[in-house]
Write an enzyme that holds these catalytic residues in place. Structure first.
Site, PDB file in Angstrom:
ATOM      1  CG  ASP A 114      -8.095  -3.681  -5.306  1.00  0.00           C
ATOM      2  OD1 ASP A 114      -7.323  -3.292  -4.405  1.00  0.00           O
ATOM      3  OD2 ASP A 114      -8.467  -4.859  -5.408  1.00  0.00           O
ATOM      4  CG  HIS A 129      -9.451  -5.427  -1.853  1.00  0.00           C
ATOM      5  ND1 HIS A 129      -8.292  -4.748  -2.133  1.00  0.00           N
ATOM      6  CD2 HIS A 129      -9.473  -5.563  -0.510  1.00  0.00           C
ATOM      7  CE1 HIS A 129      -7.649  -4.474  -1.017  1.00  0.00           C
ATOM      8  NE2 HIS A 129      -8.348  -4.968  -0.012  1.00  0.00           N
ATOM      9  CE1 TYR A 145      -4.209  -1.473   0.189  1.00  0.00           C
ATOM     10  CE2 TYR A 145      -3.421  -2.664   2.130  1.00  0.00           C
ATOM     11  CZ  TYR A 145      -4.374  -2.462   1.139  1.00  0.00           C
ATOM     12  OH  TYR A 145      -5.495  -3.258   1.107  1.00  0.00           O
TER      13      TYR A 145
END
Length: 316
Positions: free
Chosen positions: A86, A179, A58
């Site tokens: 996403d 996800h 991230y």
């Protein structure tokens, strides 16, 4: 491979450390999560000599922290970096919000923990979301490539146009994923997007050895792996099966889960007349209904069939 899942201590006290050890015993790569319960050093210390690890990233709003993290991964011998794309905003996860979150946040949030800035009022998702940069875009790809010599893949691609864009940007591959179905309701699963992605990549001259396509989400049986490989995936990622096995049976449960998937895949291959993986082709699956596939309103099986219903206090 075992895909990255945040805060594995919520499933078992040994968390990501147990997953690292189980991945080695099962002979499966593990994608280290950015938002982990254990520190990166603790996860790396749990690996065995020669064990193959990936890492999920991230991107932090403070880009310097991301640069430091990526350099640490490369120095540790991590093979590939999967950049999550996403989750510019995390989905509305209502059970999570009602359950609240009282435990320690992710390792990378140490500063926010000390300052009391981790928001626990709306569940684990909100508690760990402050680490994610919502401004990440295609313009950041050259910067990402400048940070490392590791292979860089995009995790969370959901259409053929983005897969082609990733290929043209010089990235090593992508993961087709929604996800875990927790971001945007009714969006397609990775395996549903896979045929059009493979066709689009073929049309622009991308070769499988130059651009790798993975799929994660919804892999529960060996037949699911067979279908993904038949449609062109180089491999698949599993997340919930790892956490469920860990929560129920610990490290040994994860290894057992992998053996079950391997046994099922072998059975499906034999019954389909495919003596080896290269023999698995798109001719072994039927895809003609994908173009007009309508996603039904999802049923919440966890709430309706597995957990005790969450009832207002007045009705208890």
């Amino acid at each position: 491979y075992f895909t990255a899942t945040a805060l594995a201590k919520l499933a078992h006290k040994d968390g990501e450390v147990a997953i690292v050890r189980a991945a080695n015993k099962a002979g499966v790569p593990y994608m280290l999560p950015t938002l982990s319960s254990y520190t990166l050093d603790e996860m790396l210390a749990a690996r065995s000599p020669g064990q193959e690890l990936f890492a999920q990233l991230y991107v932090n709003p403070e880009r310097g922290r991301t640069e430091e993290y990526v350099r640490k991964l490369e120095a540790a011998g991590v093979k590939a970096l999967f950049v999550t794309v996403d989750a510019p905003q995390l989905g509305r996860r209502e059970k999570d919000m009602r359950n609240k979150f009282t435990q320690q946040g992710s390792d990378v949030q140490g500063g926010e923990e000390d300052d009391g800035e981790v928001d626990r009022s709306q569940g684990a998702t909100r508690a760990i979301s402050s680490y994610i940069d919502p401004g990440l875009c295609w313009d950041d790809v050259p910067w990402l490539k400048s940070l490392t010599k590791m292979k860089i893949l995009l995790k969370g691609v959901q259409c053929s146009e983005d897969a082609v864009a990733a290929y043209k940007a010089g990235l090593a591959g992508c993961v087709l994923s929604n996800h875990g179905g927790r971001q945007l309701d009714t969006c397609r699963s990775g395996i549903e997007v896979l045929p059009e992605v493979m066709d689009a990549l073929k049309a622009v001259g991308a070769k499988k050895e130059d651009f790798t396509v993975f799929v994660d989400g919804g892999i529960r049986r060996g037949a699911d792996i067979f279908k993904a490989v038949a449609l062109g995936a180089a491999g698949i990622g599993v997340g919930r099966p790892v956490l469920y096995s860990l929560a129920s049976y610990g490290e040994k449960g994860i290894v057992r889960m992998v053996r079950m998937l391997q046994d099922e895949l072998q059975m499906v291959m034999r019954l389909s007349g495919t003596p080896s993986v290269p023999h698995i082709t798109e001719q072994h699956v039927i895809t003609r209904n994908l173009a007009d596939h309508i996603v039904p309103l999802p049923s919440d099986h966890l709430t309706l069939g597995t957990y005790m219903p969450l009832m207002p206090a007045a009705r208890m």
